[in-house]
Design a protein around this motif. Structure first.
Motif: not given
Length: 306
Positions: A53-77
Motif C-alpha cells: 500500500y505504501l511505497p516498498t522502496d525504503p529510500s522513497r518511503l523514508q523520504d515520504e515519511l520524513g517530509k511529513r515528520n512521520l515514523k514507522l512503528s510496525a509492519g504486519t504479516v
C-alpha cells in the motif's frame, strides 16, 4: 499524584483507520492522501499497513515519511500455522519483505494476524471456527519459531493479534495461546476492540499477563450493535461495513484505563489507533482520526505524540 518519570505511551495511527485493508483497492484512500491526513490530524507514528500500500522502496518511503515528520512503528504479516508445516514458507517470505522494509525505517515490531476461519473479503466460511489440540500445538510452535527467527534476523519483536472471526478471539482462547507460547518470542498486540468483540475484559487480561503485553491497537466496538452481530452470526467484514467499530467515546472499552495500565508496564509500548473502517467513503476517516486523537489526549495524561 502524577508519575513524572513516566511519559506515557506513544500514540499513533494506521492505514486501517483510513479504511485500508488491501495493498490495492480503488475504493481505498490513495496512500499520499493517507500520509498527508495523518500529519494534519497530529500523529507522528504510523504502521506500514498491508505490504504494497505504501511505497516498498525504503529510500522513497523514508523520504515520504520524513517530509511529513512521520515514523514507522510496525509492519504486519498474516499466518496460518494451525494448517500445517507448509505454512512456514508463506509466513517467512512475508516476514522477509515486511521486516526487511520496516526495520530499514526503524520499526521494531511485527504485528502478526492469524488466518480467519471466515473470509475477510466476502464473509464466506473457509474452515471450522475452532481448533483441535493438534492444531493448537501447530499454531503455538509456528509462532514461537517465527518470533525467534525474526528476532535473530531483524531484531524485531513478534506481537500476535487476536482477531474477530479468527481461532484466537475470546479471553479463554487468548489465554490458551499465551500458555502454549514462549514469552521470549511471542507476545500480544492487544487489540482492544477485537478483544471486546467477544466480551473480553482488556484490563483483566493486562493485569493477569502484564509481561505478555507488547503492543496496543486502540479501538472501540459498538455494543448496541454487537449482540445482534453475534446472535445472527454475522461476518466481521459485514459488521465492519455496518459500523461495528466506532470512534471514541461511543463504544467500549474506555481508552484511559488501558493506556494508563499499559504505560505502567512499559511506557515504550505503542498505542496505535486502528479503527476498522474498510469500505468507508474516502472523506470519512480524517475528521474521525483528528477527533480520536483529541479524545485520547483529553482523557489521560499517559499519552504522548513521540
Amino acid at each position: 499524584m502524577t508519575d513524572t518519570t513516566n511519559p506515557g505511551l506513544r500514540i499513533g495511527t494506521a492505514p486501517d483507520s483510513w479504511g485500508v485493508w488491501f495493498p490495492n483497492d480503488p475504493k481505498q484512500v490513495p496512500w499520499e492522501r493517507f500520509l498527508d491526513e495523518v500529519q494534519q490530524a497530529g500523529y507522528e507514528w504510523i504502521e506500514l499497513g498491508p505490504y504494497g500500500y505504501l511505497p516498498t522502496d525504503p529510500s522513497r518511503l523514508q523520504d515520504e515519511l520524513g517530509k511529513r515528520n512521520l515514523k514507522l512503528s510496525a509492519g504486519t504479516v498474516f499466518t496460518g500455522f494451525h494448517k500445517g508445516d507448509e505454512q512456514w514458507k508463506r509466513a517467512w517470505d512475508q516476514s522477509l519483505e515486511v521486516a526487511g522494509l520496516a526495520t530499514r525505517l526503524g520499526a521494531e515490531h511485527l504485528v502478526v494476524i492469524p488466518d480467519l476461519w471466515r473470509s475477510h473479503e466476502d464473509g464466506a466460511t473457509l474452515e471450522a471456527r475452532t481448533l483441535d489440540d493438534e492444531q493448537w500445538k501447530k499454531l503455538a510452535i509456528g509462532h514461537d519459531r517465527l518470533g525467534k527467527a525474526i528476532f535473530e534476523e531483524f531484531g524485531m519483536r513478534q506481537q500476535f493479534h487476536s482477531h474477530a472471526d479468527s481461532h484466537v478471539g475470546t479471553y479463554r482462547e487468548v489465554e490458551r495461546f499465551l500458555h502454549e507460547t514462549d514469552r521470549r518470542y511471542t507476545n500480544l498486540c492487544l487489540d482492544t476492540g477485537h478483544f471486546s468483540y467477544y466480551g473480553g475484559d482488556n484490563l483483566s487480561l493486562i493485569q493477569a499477563y502484564p509481561e505478555r503485553i507488547g503492543y496496543l491497537h486502540l479501538k472501540q466496538v459498538d455494543t448496541s450493535r454487537l449482540f445482534d452481530v453475534l446472535k445472527n452470526d454475522q461476518s466481521f467484514v459485514d459488521a465492519v461495513a455496518e459500523g461495528i467499530m466506532v470512534e471514541p467515546p461511543k463504544g467500549v472499552p474506555e481508552f484511559a484505563p488501558i493506556i494508563e495500565a499499559v504505560s505502567a508496564i512499559d511506557p515504550e509500548i505503542f498505542g496505535i489507533v486502528e479503527q476498522d473502517m474498510y469500505g468507508c467513503d474516502v472523506d470519512a476517516p480524517f475528521p474521525i482520526a483528528a477527533r480520536t486523537r483529541e479524545h485520547i489526549f483529553g482523557c489521560t495524561r499517559m499519552a504522548r505524540v513521540s
